[in-house]
Design a protein around this motif. Structure first.
Motif, PDB file in Angstrom:
ATOM      1  N   UNK A  91       4.266  10.219   2.134  1.00 53.04           N
ATOM      2  CA  UNK A  91       5.363   9.874   1.219  1.00 53.04           C
ATOM      3  C   UNK A  91       4.961  10.153  -0.229  1.00 53.04           C
ATOM      4  N   UNK A 109       5.282  13.756  -0.818  1.00 52.80           N
ATOM      5  CA  UNK A 109       6.708  14.107  -0.855  1.00 52.80           C
ATOM      6  C   UNK A 109       7.297  13.804  -2.240  1.00 52.80           C
ATOM      7  N   UNK A 110       7.041  12.589  -2.738  1.00 60.31           N
ATOM      8  CA  UNK A 110       7.614  12.221  -4.041  1.00 60.31           C
ATOM      9  C   UNK A 110       6.959  13.009  -5.190  1.00 60.31           C
ATOM     10  N   UNK A 130      16.957  11.782 -13.634  1.00 58.57           N
ATOM     11  CA  UNK A 130      17.082  10.883 -12.464  1.00 58.57           C
ATOM     12  C   UNK A 130      16.104  11.271 -11.339  1.00 58.57           C
ATOM     13  N   UNK A 131      16.033  12.579 -10.964  1.00 58.16           N
ATOM     14  CA  UNK A 131      15.042  12.936  -9.933  1.00 58.16           C
ATOM     15  C   UNK A 131      13.613  12.560 -10.333  1.00 58.16           C
ATOM     16  N   UNK A 162      13.111   8.947  -9.693  1.00 59.08           N
ATOM     17  CA  UNK A 162      12.952   8.745  -8.243  1.00 59.08           C
ATOM     18  C   UNK A 162      11.539   9.154  -7.818  1.00 59.08           C
ATOM     19  N   UNK A 183       5.485   3.447  -5.317  1.00 54.74           N
ATOM     20  CA  UNK A 183       5.700   2.656  -4.087  1.00 54.74           C
ATOM     21  C   UNK A 183       4.793   3.144  -2.959  1.00 54.74           C
ATOM     22  N   UNK A 228       2.183   1.021  -0.828  1.00 56.06           N
ATOM     23  CA  UNK A 228       2.225   0.987   0.641  1.00 56.06           C
ATOM     24  C   UNK A 228       0.870   1.400   1.220  1.00 56.06           C
ATOM     25  N   UNK A 262      -1.481  -1.535   0.811  1.00 54.54           N
ATOM     26  CA  UNK A 262      -1.047  -2.578   1.756  1.00 54.54           C
ATOM     27  C   UNK A 262      -1.446  -2.208   3.196  1.00 54.54           C
ATOM     28  N   UNK A 297       8.074  -3.236   0.392  1.00 56.97           N
ATOM     29  CA  UNK A 297       7.690  -1.887  -0.062  1.00 56.97           C
ATOM     30  C   UNK A 297       8.361  -0.834   0.822  1.00 56.97           C
ATOM     31  N   UNK A 298       8.378  -1.093   2.146  1.00 61.55           N
ATOM     32  CA  UNK A 298       9.028  -0.132   3.050  1.00 61.55           C
ATOM     33  C   UNK A 298      10.526  -0.058   2.771  1.00 61.55           C
ATOM     34  N   UNK A 334      11.986  -0.586  -0.107  1.00 64.67           N
ATOM     35  CA  UNK A 334      12.193   0.143  -1.362  1.00 64.67           C
ATOM     36  C   UNK A 334      11.950   1.642  -1.180  1.00 64.67           C
ATOM     37  N   UNK A 335      10.928   1.984  -0.372  1.00 62.99           N
ATOM     38  CA  UNK A 335      10.678   3.424  -0.114  1.00 62.99           C
ATOM     39  C   UNK A 335      11.897   4.035   0.577  1.00 62.99           C
ATOM     40  N   UNK A 363      14.497   4.682  -1.952  1.00 64.73           N
ATOM     41  CA  UNK A 363      14.176   5.847  -2.786  1.00 64.73           C
ATOM     42  C   UNK A 363      14.403   7.154  -2.019  1.00 64.73           C
ATOM     43  N   UNK A 364      14.159   7.139  -0.697  1.00 63.30           N
ATOM     44  CA  UNK A 364      14.444   8.342   0.104  1.00 63.30           C
ATOM     45  C   UNK A 364      15.946   8.630   0.040  1.00 63.30           C
ATOM     46  N   UNK A 409      18.016   7.648  -2.308  1.00 64.17           N
ATOM     47  CA  UNK A 409      18.357   8.072  -3.680  1.00 64.17           C
ATOM     48  C   UNK A 409      18.040   9.556  -3.870  1.00 64.17           C
ATOM     49  N   UNK A 410      16.895   9.991  -3.301  1.00 66.99           N
ATOM     50  CA  UNK A 410      16.531  11.407  -3.440  1.00 66.99           C
ATOM     51  C   UNK A 410      17.540  12.290  -2.700  1.00 66.99           C
ATOM     52  N   UNK A 418      20.492  13.232  -4.487  1.00 64.38           N
ATOM     53  CA  UNK A 418      20.402  14.161  -5.628  1.00 64.38           C
ATOM     54  C   UNK A 418      20.595  15.615  -5.193  1.00 64.38           C
ATOM     55  N   UNK A 449      23.302   6.093  -5.042  1.00 67.24           N
ATOM     56  CA  UNK A 449      22.530   6.963  -5.933  1.00 67.24           C
ATOM     57  C   UNK A 449      23.376   7.642  -7.006  1.00 67.24           C
TER      58      UNK A 449
END
Lengths: 175, 495
Positions: free
Chosen positions: A21, A24-25, A49-50, A53, A60, A64, A67, B165-166, B168-169, B172-173, B175-176, B179, B442
């Motif tokens: 992840x 990816x981000x 915005x991207x 994100x 995040x 994760x 964690x 956290x999961x 929120x991830x 965000x996926x 939200x992406x 776009x 989004x």
């Protein structure tokens, strides 16, 4: 060796996912640079915005990762442990289902809705049914009745377009 | 009141509307009754059918599917002890033991009656609250809209799944993925990688159906071959005495209020409120030890609240244009298809249409009640259809639904793409609802954020200094921080 790798992968599923992840981000942030802009010299353009994100997603993912790492250490004391894995039969079914869907959609473009649905439905029922319960006659009847009923209802009842297929169209023109 | 009374003749003006109520309720109940299929899926599959319809028949079908779908969950919950929808989980606790004792019909009739009363209660609350919130919504600007959307996303991420956290991830996926396609304000394509079919972004229908239905098909496996053991039912009048019915009224009102309140809050929905109402009913009962052994109190709490939730979820959709859950997200799409944009102005300009929607909901809930009560034996037969036959049929319907959006094969490919995403993410215990909420909210977030920052010349503090937006943003931050701290404390305690 292979088992060790498998054990490591399933034991560190969470942290590996977090890493994927993160990458990816990170790619989202990198690709955001290439977005064309209508208005320049402003902080709130199409890249804004991207980027938010991407940065938020990276943060995040790091959280994760930490964690998951803590959880994995606590669970097995650092030793590779196999987590609850998907049943091998179910895995094969999922792969076959995915492949069938792929071929079904691909075939819709060339052979159209009726031919491809007849083929897909029959094969998909076989894939989802345990081998000792296969009943070709019953499945074929269900397949035929359902496909033609759906075709008639949607095409002529609801007047909806359904994929006809390039090959079928070509044959139609020849006939 | 006059507007409300004038709305009923509009619904009854055409026999087509009545047929659609019947069709929608039956299909909704079937989708609700079969575990794995949901009301949202039924609406997403039938959405393409409404493209050629006028607004009233279109919403007649969609609202009937919604109400039927939520109510239908009780059938499987009682007869096979598997909740047909997540909103009926608590119904299993007492419905299952009652069916085992041979009181299946009593459990079913209690649930059918209180589902109906719950829906009606929710509609009444909706009628009362929509004008108040609608007037309030008119005073909101771009800053407030951004804040409310962020609050919705925070709430969904916090409440879905066990890990914040999961959640929120996942958000965000979503939200992406939103776009992809033309950017709001300037309209240049983003993340399309030269694929022109992506210029308009992913369509909501294949996205939603793929995420939930295709991933379910890919996740099926051995469970697709399991034969359901269905409890036998014998019909005896209404199944409960007048004393039992009136004795449950306080429980029903309490559960109805919980359901409505939870429904108004974005992102929580029926899956939480039925459990919450069940817990409250148990705590307040004189005989809490009897809960779970087959008492009607538990059934009343669960079924009244999950149906009352329907009215609640419609309030933020109609007044703010913000969907509360996946189902209302599709309904938002249905409004857009009909050239309407829900929000404060929509409420002011289309008040008669809003009354018609209220009337449709009342008619649909009556129809669902009658169909369920008299057709219960027929619906139990559908539960006998094995999933290895049913799921491939659903897949074919998903394909038709996705193709129908734009009449192009590309949308079917996106259906598969979203299905694979849903399947893979579910393997890592990533909740799927925040993805879809991120995807829907989004563009709203981005548009209002950019417009707000343009107005404030890049000064973000404006979002915090204005009363309503500041309140929602601070609440969102507190919500995330407190949940995160609570999860850390819990993890440390376990150590």
């Amino acid at each position: 060796m292979e088992n060790r790798i498998k054990g490591f992968l399933s034991g560190h599923k969470g942290s590996l996912f977090a890493l994927v992840m993160f990458l990816f981000f990170l790619l989202v942030i990198i690709f955001a640079k290439d977005i064309r802009l209508l208005v320049v010299n402003t902080t709130v353009d199409a890249r804004f915005w991207p980027r938010i994100i991407g940065i938020g997603g990276c943060a995040l993912s790091i959280l994760l990762f930490v964690q998951s790492l803590l959880e994995e250490r606590k669970r097995d004391g650092g030793v590779d442990v196999k987590e609850e894995e998907m049943d091998p039969d179910d895995k094969t079914r999922s792969i076959k289902t995915l492949l069938l869907m792929f071929l079904y959609i691909l075939g819709l473009e060339y052979l159209g809705f009726v031919i491809m649905t007849l083929l897909y439905l029959f094969l998909q029922i076989l894939v989802l049914t345990e081998r000792d319960k296969w009943n070709y006659k019953k499945f074929l009847v269900i397949d035929l009745v359902f496909t033609f009923a759906v075709f008639v209802i949607f095409r002529y009842g609801f007047k909806m377009m359904l994929p006809t297929g390039d090959f079928v169209n070509m044959l139609g023109r020849l006939v | 009141m006059t507007g409300f009374m004038e709305a009923f003749p509009v619904v009854f003006s055409s026999p087509v509307n009545l047929l659609l109520v019947f069709f929608g309720s039956v299909v909704g109940i079937i989708f609700g009754a079969i575990p794995g299929l949901t009301a949202g899926m039924a609406i997403a599959l039938c959405l393409p059918l409404t493209f050629a319809m006028e607004i009233v028949p279109s919403f007649t079908l969609l609202m009937s599917l919604y109400i039927g779908g939520i109510s239908g969950g009780l059938i499987a919950a009682i007869l096979i002890k598997i909740p047909g929808t997540p909103a009926s989980v608590a119904t299993v606790f007492d419905g299952g033991p009652m069916a085992d004792r041979g009181e299946g019909w009593k459990a079913l009739s209690v649930c059918i009656v209180f589902s109906f009363l719950g829906t009606m209660f929710g509609i009444v609350i909706m009628c009362l609250f929509t004008p108040i919130l609608g007037t309030f919504a008119l005073k909101l600007g771009v800053f407030e809209y951004f804040a409310v959307a962020v609050f919705s996303l925070a709430l969904v991420s916090v409440l879905c799944g066990e890990s914040l956290v999961k959640g929120l991830i996942a958000c965000f996926i979503g939200l992406f993925l939103a776009t992809v396609g033309a950017a709001p304000v300037d309209g240049f394509p983003r993340f399309t990688f030269g694929i022109h079919d992506l210029d308009a972004g992913f369509n909501e229908v294949p996205a939603l159906v793929g995420l939930f239905a295709i991933s379910e098909l890919l996740n099926s496996g051995k469970k697709a071959n399991v034969k359901q053991k269905i409890a036998h039912i014998e019909r005896h009048g209404f199944g409960m005495s007048a004393k039992e019915f009136f004795g449950q009224i306080p429980n029903a009102i309490r559960s109805g209020i919980i359901g409505c309140f939870i429904g108004i809050l974005p992102g929580i929905g029926g899956s939480v409120c039925n459990l919450l109402s069940y817990g409250v009913a148990k705590t307040m009962s004189k005989n809490p030890e009897k809960f779970g052994t087959g008492v009607i109190d538990g059934l009343v709490a669960s079924e009244t609240s999950n149906n009352a939730c329907i009215g609640g979820t419609m309030v933020p959709l109609l007044t703010l244009g913000i969907p509360g859950d996946a189902v209302t997200a599709i309904l938002l799409g249905a409004f857009t298809i009909n050239g309407l944009t829900p929000g404060p102005m929509f409420y002011q300009q289309n008040i008669s249409l809003i009354y018609v929607i209220f009337a449709i909901m009342i008619v649909a809930s009556i129809a669902t009640f009658v169909i369920q009560y008299f057709g219960i034996k027929g619906f139990t037969q559908i539960l006998k259809v094995p999933k290895n036959i049913l799921l491939p049929m659903v897949m074919v319907l998903c394909i038709i639904g996705s193709f129908g959006v734009n009449n192009r094969i590309f949308d079917i490919w996106t259906l598969l793409f979203w299905g694979i995403i849903g399947f893979l993410l579910s393997k890592f215990e990533i909740p799927l609802t925040p993805i879809i909420m991120g995807f829907i909210l989004g563009p709203i977030c981005e548009t209002y954020l950019r417009r707000g920052l343009m107005m404030s010349r890049g000064d973000f503090s404006m979002f915090f200094t204005r009363g309503v937006s500041g309140f929602f943003l601070v609440i969102s931050i507190i919500l995330v921080v407190v949940t995160f701290a609570a999860q850390i404390m819990k993890a440390l305690k376990k150590r």
